[in-house]
Write an enzyme that holds these catalytic residues in place. Structure first.
Site, PDB file in Angstrom:
ATOM      1  N   ASP A  15       0.829  -1.201   0.000  1.00  0.00           N
ATOM      2  CA  ASP A  15       0.000   0.000   0.000  1.00  0.00           C
ATOM      3  C   ASP A  15       0.868   1.257   0.000  1.00  0.00           C
ATOM      4  OD1 ASP A  15      -2.712   1.312   0.575  1.00  0.00           O
ATOM      5  OD2 ASP A  15      -1.544   1.997   2.308  1.00  0.00           O
TER       6      ASP A  15
ATOM      7  N   GLU B 125       1.488  -0.131  -4.961  1.00  0.00           N
ATOM      8  CA  GLU B 125       0.510   0.890  -5.329  1.00  0.00           C
ATOM      9  C   GLU B 125       1.187   2.254  -5.345  1.00  0.00           C
ATOM     10  OE1 GLU B 125      -3.545   3.011  -3.592  1.00  0.00           O
ATOM     11  OE2 GLU B 125      -1.832   2.498  -2.336  1.00  0.00           O
TER      12      GLU B 125
END
Length: 421
Positions: free
Chosen positions: A201, A226
């Site tokens: 993330d 990400e």
């Protein structure tokens, strides 16, 4: 060149390749509301046969740890998996084992840029962390917070090596103890829980060299980061045709992170969701290649239509809902590693259409490095040949002239898309 030098060069080449060896097909196994439904791990078990039949190789599961937010993206006690709103530690282990029985590997959503504290320090600031174990692992204090995160830090940590994050303390990833204890935790997720790889993330929150460290110390079967930056827009509010800077930043991040990790291809998503709205001319760059990351480094690109942020109930950057199958017709026939979203597959009633596309991909051996020859790219028509095996058409135009050879037959079709093999 002596044999040692040749061996050294070969080893370097191998180290720069993505870790996965066979073509992967990713599935995001949750959405923004999954934590609120109770017993998500158990309910997801019922989906395994459908996912196996669709050729899914890897499923991305939600953040597994205790979190201030029910969705899992404000984690605190990282080892405490029983406090997750998705289910218990044992339910998670059982789910992963069930996936493994079908040959599907599982990725954990790794949220480590920031972390929520367990209690306040003497200043009255929440900056005393607990790891969720009886011992002192990850029991950190304010010195483990980035120095320039002045709301929480005591000023003794390193400066943040990436972008700041306001909702929780920014962890100092330049601290060797942080690197060691987070790597130990991820390896515990592999050995104790059964995870095979990672979805990282908010990788913009720390330097790509940090991602390289975690990759080297945990050796995942598959990993994707990400890195979500906005594409560039013109004065008309539409994406600019040239997004080379955007996709170049993704490539630079992958290479700076060691080359063994993949990145979500936000460039392709941004271009594709504009292109399907009567602007299919966007789907070819000046060199005749796909204009996203898949046009320059497809082996490290993970393509997708939507996820829990861009779509679901958040809808931060949604794909046009009536064009979603055109999107899947593109990513499931093109290079890169496609990712299928839970909502589209199960909630939108698109399971059969998506599964037909994935089966075409599988039986023709289309993979992350497949070649693309773009035959047409104009406002209402896109046609491409992939690996000289299949052809895909997107757009409402029906007159294809002589673009499709007579020896090919329609393998599947839907609203404004078709695939031949």
């Amino acid at each position: 060149m002596d044999s040692f030098s040749r061996l050294s060069i070969f080893c370097l080449f191998i180290s720069l390749l993505p870790l996965f060896s066979s073509p992967a097909l990713l599935f995001q196994g949750f959405n923004w509301e999954s934590s609120k439904k109770g017993g998500w791990y158990n309910s997801l078990k019922n989906s395994i046969p459908d996912l196996a039949n669709a050729g899914i190789t890897h499923v991305w599961l939600p953040p597994p740890s205790q979190s201030v937010s029910p969705e899992g993206y404000l984690p605190g006690r990282l080892y405490d998996l029983d406090a997750s709103k998705y289910g218990s530690k044992n339910e998670l282990k059982s789910l992963i084992a069930a996936f493994h029985e079908k040959g599907i590997k599982c990725l954990a959503d790794i949220v480590i840029n920031h972390r929520t504290a367990e209690r306040k320090d003497g200043r009255g600031i929440y900056c005393i962390f607990e790891g969720g174990t009886p011992d002192s692992r990850q029991d950190w204090g304010p010195s483990f917070i980035c120095r320039d995160d002045t709301a929480y830090s005591d000023g003794t940590g390193n400066n943040d090596s990436g972008e700041g994050y306001d909702a929780a303390p920014d962890i100092d990833h330049l601290n060797p103890q942080v690197q060691r204890e987070l790597s130990e935790w991820m390896n515990w997720l592999k050995t104790e829980i059964g995870f095979d790889g990672w979805r990282f993330d908010f990788v913009k929150g720390y330097a790509p060299s940090i991602s390289k460290i975690y990759m080297e110390q945990t050796k995942p079967d598959f990993a994707v980061g990400e890195k979500w930056d906005s594409i560039s827009y013109g004065q008309d509010g539409k994406p600019n045709y040239n997004q080379d800077s955007h996709r170049g930043a993704l490539v630079n991040w992958v290479e700076s992170a060691g080359g063994a990790i993949t990145a979500f291809d936000f460039t392709t998503k941004g271009i594709l969701q504009a292109a399907v709205q009567g602007e299919l001319w966007r789907l070819i760059d000046p060199n005749g290649k796909p204009p996203g990351m898949i046009g320059v480094k497809p082996e490290n690109a993970v393509t997708f239509i939507d996820n829990h942020d861009t779509g679901s109930t958040q809808r931060l950057w949604p794909f046009p809902s009536d064009k979603v199958m055109q999107g899947y017709a593109y990513i499931l026939t093109h290079p890169g590693t496609p990712s299928i979203f839970y909502d589209h597959f199960f909630d939108w009633g698109l399971k059969e259409q998506i599964a037909k596309l994935s089966s075409i991909r599988l039986r023709n051996g289309i993979n992350e490095k497949s070649t693309v020859k773009i035959m047409a790219s104009e406002g209402d028509l896109y046609v491409a040949k992939i690996d000289n095996k299949i052809m895909v058409k997107i757009g409402p135009k029906m007159d294809l002239g002589n673009l499709i050879p007579s020896n090919l037959h329609v393998a599947t079709s839907g609203q404004d898309y078709a695939v031949w093999e």
